[in-house]
Design a protein around this motif. Structure first.
Motif, PDB file in Angstrom:
ATOM      1  N   ALA B  10       0.837  -1.201   0.000  1.00 26.04           N
ATOM      2  CA  ALA B  10       0.000   0.000   0.000  1.00 26.04           C
ATOM      3  C   ALA B  10       0.869   1.246   0.000  1.00 26.04           C
ATOM      4  O   ALA B  10       1.990   1.232   0.509  1.00 26.04           O
ATOM      5  N   TYR B  11       0.362   2.289  -0.631  1.00 26.01           N
ATOM      6  CA  TYR B  11       0.977   3.609  -0.506  1.00 26.01           C
ATOM      7  C   TYR B  11       0.022   4.452   0.327  1.00 26.01           C
ATOM      8  O   TYR B  11      -1.056   4.803  -0.136  1.00 26.01           O
ATOM      9  N   GLY B  12       0.403   4.723   1.548  1.00 27.75           N
ATOM     10  CA  GLY B  12      -0.509   5.406   2.457  1.00 27.75           C
ATOM     11  C   GLY B  12      -1.723   4.522   2.685  1.00 27.75           C
ATOM     12  O   GLY B  12      -1.589   3.355   3.029  1.00 27.75           O
ATOM     13  N   ARG B  13      -2.907   5.072   2.440  1.00 24.44           N
ATOM     14  CA  ARG B  13      -4.123   4.284   2.645  1.00 24.44           C
ATOM     15  C   ARG B  13      -4.469   3.455   1.413  1.00 24.44           C
ATOM     16  O   ARG B  13      -5.305   2.567   1.457  1.00 24.44           O
ATOM     17  N   ASN B  14      -3.849   3.838   0.300  1.00 23.86           N
ATOM     18  CA  ASN B  14      -4.199   3.255  -0.981  1.00 23.86           C
ATOM     19  C   ASN B  14      -3.600   1.853  -1.147  1.00 23.86           C
ATOM     20  O   ASN B  14      -2.406   1.695  -1.364  1.00 23.86           O
ATOM     21  N   LYS B  15      -4.436   0.835  -1.002  1.00 24.83           N
ATOM     22  CA  LYS B  15      -3.963  -0.541  -1.151  1.00 24.83           C
ATOM     23  C   LYS B  15      -3.759  -0.850  -2.628  1.00 24.83           C
ATOM     24  O   LYS B  15      -4.713  -0.884  -3.400  1.00 24.83           O
ATOM     25  N   VAL B  16      -2.505  -1.065  -3.016  1.00 23.85           N
ATOM     26  CA  VAL B  16      -2.206  -1.278  -4.425  1.00 23.85           C
ATOM     27  C   VAL B  16      -2.192  -2.766  -4.761  1.00 23.85           C
ATOM     28  O   VAL B  16      -2.594  -3.182  -5.844  1.00 23.85           O
ATOM     29  N   LEU B  17      -1.738  -3.563  -3.810  1.00 22.15           N
ATOM     30  CA  LEU B  17      -1.828  -5.021  -3.949  1.00 22.15           C
ATOM     31  C   LEU B  17      -2.566  -5.536  -2.718  1.00 22.15           C
ATOM     32  O   LEU B  17      -2.212  -5.200  -1.596  1.00 22.15           O
ATOM     33  N   GLY B  34      -4.504  -6.116 -17.364  1.00 21.05           N
ATOM     34  CA  GLY B  34      -5.400  -5.401 -16.459  1.00 21.05           C
ATOM     35  C   GLY B  34      -5.372  -3.928 -16.795  1.00 21.05           C
ATOM     36  O   GLY B  34      -4.458  -3.456 -17.466  1.00 21.05           O
ATOM     37  N   ALA B  35      -6.357  -3.210 -16.318  1.00 20.20           N
ATOM     38  CA  ALA B  35      -6.466  -1.791 -16.646  1.00 20.20           C
ATOM     39  C   ALA B  35      -5.316  -0.997 -16.040  1.00 20.20           C
ATOM     40  O   ALA B  35      -4.604  -1.490 -15.167  1.00 20.20           O
ATOM     41  N   ASN B  36      -5.133   0.227 -16.490  1.00 23.62           N
ATOM     42  CA  ASN B  36      -4.124   1.111 -15.900  1.00 23.62           C
ATOM     43  C   ASN B  36      -4.377   1.262 -14.406  1.00 23.62           C
ATOM     44  O   ASN B  36      -5.517   1.437 -13.989  1.00 23.62           O
ATOM     45  N   GLY B  37      -3.308   1.187 -13.635  1.00 24.23           N
ATOM     46  CA  GLY B  37      -3.448   1.378 -12.198  1.00 24.23           C
ATOM     47  C   GLY B  37      -3.926   0.150 -11.456  1.00 24.23           C
ATOM     48  O   GLY B  37      -4.188   0.193 -10.257  1.00 24.23           O
ATOM     49  N   ALA B  38      -4.013  -0.992 -12.148  1.00 23.26           N
ATOM     50  CA  ALA B  38      -4.477  -2.211 -11.499  1.00 23.26           C
ATOM     51  C   ALA B  38      -3.443  -2.774 -10.525  1.00 23.26           C
ATOM     52  O   ALA B  38      -3.769  -3.563  -9.646  1.00 23.26           O
ATOM     53  N   GLY B  39      -2.182  -2.357 -10.690  1.00 21.86           N
ATOM     54  CA  GLY B  39      -1.137  -2.840  -9.792  1.00 21.86           C
ATOM     55  C   GLY B  39      -0.149  -3.785 -10.449  1.00 21.86           C
ATOM     56  O   GLY B  39       0.644  -4.439  -9.759  1.00 21.86           O
ATOM     57  N   LYS B  40      -0.150  -3.853 -11.768  1.00 23.03           N
ATOM     58  CA  LYS B  40       0.739  -4.790 -12.476  1.00 23.03           C
ATOM     59  C   LYS B  40       2.213  -4.465 -12.248  1.00 23.03           C
ATOM     60  O   LYS B  40       3.004  -5.331 -11.888  1.00 23.03           O
ATOM     61  N   SER B  41       2.549  -3.202 -12.461  1.00 27.35           N
ATOM     62  CA  SER B  41       3.953  -2.821 -12.286  1.00 27.35           C
ATOM     63  C   SER B  41       4.394  -3.013 -10.844  1.00 27.35           C
ATOM     64  O   SER B  41       5.520  -3.459 -10.578  1.00 27.35           O
ATOM     65  N   THR B  42       3.520  -2.683  -9.924  1.00 25.30           N
ATOM     66  CA  THR B  42       3.854  -2.849  -8.515  1.00 25.30           C
ATOM     67  C   THR B  42       4.107  -4.323  -8.203  1.00 25.30           C
ATOM     68  O   THR B  42       5.060  -4.665  -7.500  1.00 25.30           O
ATOM     69  N   LEU B  43       3.270  -5.193  -8.763  1.00 22.10           N
ATOM     70  CA  LEU B  43       3.446  -6.624  -8.524  1.00 22.10           C
ATOM     71  C   LEU B  43       4.806  -7.097  -9.039  1.00 22.10           C
ATOM     72  O   LEU B  43       5.538  -7.801  -8.336  1.00 22.10           O
TER      73      LEU B  43
HETATM   74  N1  LIG Z   1       5.411   5.297  -5.751  1.00 25.18           N
HETATM   75  C1  LIG Z   1       4.072   5.358  -5.642  1.00 25.18           C
HETATM   76  N2  LIG Z   1       3.498   6.160  -4.724  1.00 25.18           N
HETATM   77  C2  LIG Z   1       2.144   6.231  -4.596  1.00 25.18           C
HETATM   78  N3  LIG Z   1       1.291   5.532  -5.343  1.00 25.18           N
HETATM   79  C3  LIG Z   1       1.788   4.706  -6.282  1.00 25.18           C
HETATM   80  C4  LIG Z   1       3.194   4.580  -6.480  1.00 25.18           C
HETATM   81  N4  LIG Z   1       3.398   3.688  -7.469  1.00 25.18           N
HETATM   82  C5  LIG Z   1       2.182   3.303  -7.868  1.00 25.18           C
HETATM   83  N5  LIG Z   1       1.210   3.899  -7.168  1.00 25.18           N
HETATM   84  C6  LIG Z   1      -0.243   3.687  -7.325  1.00 25.18           C
HETATM   85  O1  LIG Z   1      -0.454   2.300  -7.319  1.00 25.18           O
HETATM   86  C7  LIG Z   1      -1.456   1.939  -8.223  1.00 25.18           C
HETATM   87  C8  LIG Z   1      -0.965   0.829  -9.122  1.00 25.18           C
HETATM   88  O2  LIG Z   1       0.083   1.304  -9.937  1.00 25.18           O
HETATM   89  P1  LIG Z   1       0.839   0.372 -10.966  1.00 25.18           P
HETATM   90  O3  LIG Z   1       1.334  -0.824 -10.257  1.00 25.18           O
HETATM   91  O4  LIG Z   1       1.836   1.203 -11.664  1.00 25.18           O
HETATM   92  O5  LIG Z   1      -0.335  -0.041 -11.959  1.00 25.18           O
HETATM   93  P2  LIG Z   1      -0.259  -0.623 -13.441  1.00 25.18           P
HETATM   94  O6  LIG Z   1       1.160  -0.980 -13.734  1.00 25.18           O
HETATM   95  O7  LIG Z   1      -1.162  -1.795 -13.420  1.00 25.18           O
HETATM   96  O8  LIG Z   1      -0.783   0.447 -14.350  1.00 25.18           O
HETATM   97  C9  LIG Z   1      -1.864   3.191  -8.954  1.00 25.18           C
HETATM   98  O9  LIG Z   1      -3.055   3.652  -8.412  1.00 25.18           O
HETATM   99  C10 LIG Z   1      -0.747   4.163  -8.670  1.00 25.18           C
HETATM  100  O10 LIG Z   1      -1.260   5.457  -8.593  1.00 25.18           O
END
Ligand SMILES: Nc1ncnc2c1ncn2[C@@H]1O[C@H](COP(=O)(O)OP(=O)(O)O)[C@@H](O)[C@H]1O
Ligand SMILES: [Mg+2]
Lengths: 337, 260
Positions: B10-17, B34-43
């Protein structure tokens, strides 16, 4: 055998040229001076006075030139790699000015101190200031990187002004004058310049790492590099070079910016390939400036800082204009899209 | 094998995975969509240890990555992210040599040089090895980066949107390279794709993500169905079959009429 030599020349002609120039310039630098007792005839004849002058005055002086020039060039190279920004250098980001502040504070707090204590203070201030400047720049996300050296010069100016006020307030103005003017004439105070050998060697050992860092954080982490640690080592080396060269010879402006940029146009950005050449090229440049400073109005000499400022400043402006043009071009390209 | 268990980030409150678990099939191409912002890059970042995660475990060949040395992770997994290396004047050969860093720490031995040569010839870069990467076409540059990752010599390769900025010809070429990594070199490849048709045509398995969760994971044919895709992308897909392959039509079939 002949083919082999030909091949080597083909591969390394640039390096041969740079090092050849270095040898010649070093000899010239050693040969000119106010006293003409130091000449080849006397040296060959074993004239004791000639050798004594050579060793106690000429050699340390020339070594100081070479080491501080090489050191500052490499410091600029590392700084540009770490920040991924071609317009970063110790003299255009307040590092040198912070070193000066450190020296003045050492003087105010502890009184007259040997070079090594001054260097330690200069080092600490340079390190903290550089870290602060680089993290602020990173956060500001300035689109036109050409403006970064200008911001850096202003920031350095602020530090310098503060130093001036301190010096005035605590009656250290004379001290300020003494350290501020870059010159290689201060015989006997060069001891700290030898410290630069350490960062020079370390920078060669770390050159692959710095190149990889220059490709970005994720790129480096993918290759198992501890990004933050390598960046910190780089900052240590930059601060150490800036501090010890400043305490020994004063300011040598623009070297850290123009030398790596000039070398990169021949060698590209792989530090492992270019770092040795950057060192020698930086030394060549400052040796030429120093020789000019001493022959133009001989028997008097101009401060080498001034000569470097003029020649280096012109080259710097050329790079800036190139950078601004380049920025405008890419802006236009972006608008077309 | 790579196994991901209950990963939360999570970034702050925002649960990304959000409690992500799945296992990656060896010696296969897995497409992550998955759609933009789904969390693929983060995964991908979490699995390759670019990004620290809050809770859960990632196992690479039965070792939890937090307990592995940085260099050891770099010998197991390689990730290529979509970053712009504009203005970086590094020759192709030098770039590929960087790939050996986890093995030799920057001082190349014979084995390292051999791997570099193999990678350069596998990616057909011999005639441009001395060119700077910022002078290359998008397709050539991408090949140079893949060669670097090959020199890194990891069994697992992660590619984050490798088709970005590539035209169709280069995109197809890239996906063929991805296939040959699996077929000829027996690598395990996980690739984030935007274009579902490339996933349908070139992947063995597909993982779909939405809002930080894995929605479905399975063989290509099971996942590329109207039923599954509509929900993930919040879009009305039109899926047809052509020469035994599934093709998604993105455009709205009524659009033309309504414009006319
Ligand atoms: N360094 C970061 N700080 C805060 N939020 C982030 C950061 N990196 C990604 N996010 C948030 O995490 C979510 C998933 O991002 P990301 O994994 O890049 O998605 P995808 O690759 O599927 O488009 C998005 O809502 C993005 O705004
Ligand atoms: Mg992404």
């Amino acid at each position: 055998m002949r083919d082999k030599i030909k091949n080597l020349i083909k591969l390394y002609w640039k390096r041969i040229l740079i090092i050849g120039a270095f040898v010649i310039l070093t000899i010239i630098s050693l040969a000119i001076g106010a006293l003409d007792v130091v000449n080849f005839k006397d040296l060959f004849a074993g004239n004791e006075l000639s050798w004594k002058i050579l060793w106690t005055s000429r050699v340390p002086r020339t070594l100081a030139i070479i080491l501080s020039a090489s050191g500052l060039s490499v410091a600029g190279l590392i700084m540009q790699s770490i920040s991924r920004n071609k317009f970063m250098s110790p003299s255009t980001s307040g590092t040198t000015d912070a070193a000066a502040l450190g020296v003045i504070i050492a003087f105010i707090a502890l009184g007259d101190q040997p070079g090594i204590i001054q260097t330690i203070f200069a080092f600490l201030f340079a390190l903290i200031s550089t870290m602060a400047f680089m993290s602020v720049i990173k956060r500001l996300k300035i689109r036109e990187i050409v403006y970064i050296p200008l911001i850096g010069i202003m920031y350095g100016g602020l530090i310098a002004a503060f130093t001036q006020i301190l010096a005035y307030r605590f009656e250290a103005l004379q001290m300020m004058q003494a350290i501020g003017l870059g010159g290689f004439a201060k015989i006997g105070s060069f001891a700290t310049v030898y410290i630069i050998v350490v960062p020079l060697i370390l920078s060669v050992i770390y050159s692959s790492r710095f190149s990889i860092i220059g490709m970005g954080e994720d790129f480096s982490k993918n290759l198992g590099l501890r990004y933050n640690r390598v960046v910190f080592v780089g900052l240590l080396l930059i601060a150490l070079v800036s501090a010890s060269s400043f305490v020994a010879v004063g300011q040598l402006p623009f070297i850290g910016l123009i030398i790596p940029n000039m070398t990169a146009s021949f060698y590209g950005d792989n530090l492992k390939r270019s770092i040795i050449d950057v060192m020698f090229f930086g030394a060549d440049f400052v040796l030429i400036c120093d020789i000019l400073s001493r022959v133009i109005i001989a028997p008097f000499e101009i401060s080498v800082s001034l000569t470097i400022s003029i020649i280096g400043g012109i080259i710097f402006v050329i790079y800036m204009i190139g950078g601004i043009r380049h920025g405008k071009q890419s802006q236009r390209a972006a608008q077309r899209k | 094998m790579i196994e991901i268990k209950n990963i939360t980030q999570a970034y702050g409150r925002n649960k990304v995975l959000d409690d992500v678990s799945f296992a990656i099939h060896d010696s296969a191409v897995t497409a992550l969509i998955g759609a933009n912002g789904a969390g693929k890059s983060t995964l991908l970042g979490v699995i390759t240890r670019l990004i620290p995660y809050i809770s859960g475990e990632v196992y690479i060949d039965e070792h939890e990555i937090k307990s592995m040395k940085t260099k050891e992770v770099a010998k197991k997994v390689a990730i290529l992210k979509q970053t712009h290396h504009l203005g970086v004047r590094v020759a192709v050969q030098d770039l590929v040599e960087f790939g050996r860093f986890p093995h030799c720490g920057g001082r190349l031995m014979d084995i390292d040089r051999q791997k570099v040569e193999e990678s350069i010839s596998f990616m057909d870069l011999d005639n441009i090895r001395d060119r700077y990467i910022d002078e290359l076409s998008g397709g050539q540059r991408q090949r140079a980066f893949i060669a670097m990752i090959l020199a890194q010599d990891t069994p697992y390769i992660f590619l984050d949107e490798p088709l970005n900025n590539l035209d169709i010809r280069y995109s197809v070429e890239m996906m063929k390279i991805v296939r040959s990594l699996v077929q000829d070199l027996h690598k395990t490849v996980i690739v984030v794709l935007h274009d579902i048709n490339f996933a349908a045509a070139y992947a063995d398995y597909v993982v779909t993500m939405q809002d930080g969760k894995i929605v479905s994971h399975g063989k290509v044919d099971e996942i590329i169905t109207k039923n599954k895709l509509d929900g993930i992308f919040d879009y009305d897909f039109n899926i047809i079959e052509h020469q035994g392959r599934k093709v998604c039509l993105y455009f709205d079939s009524n659009e033309k009429d309504s414009l006319a």
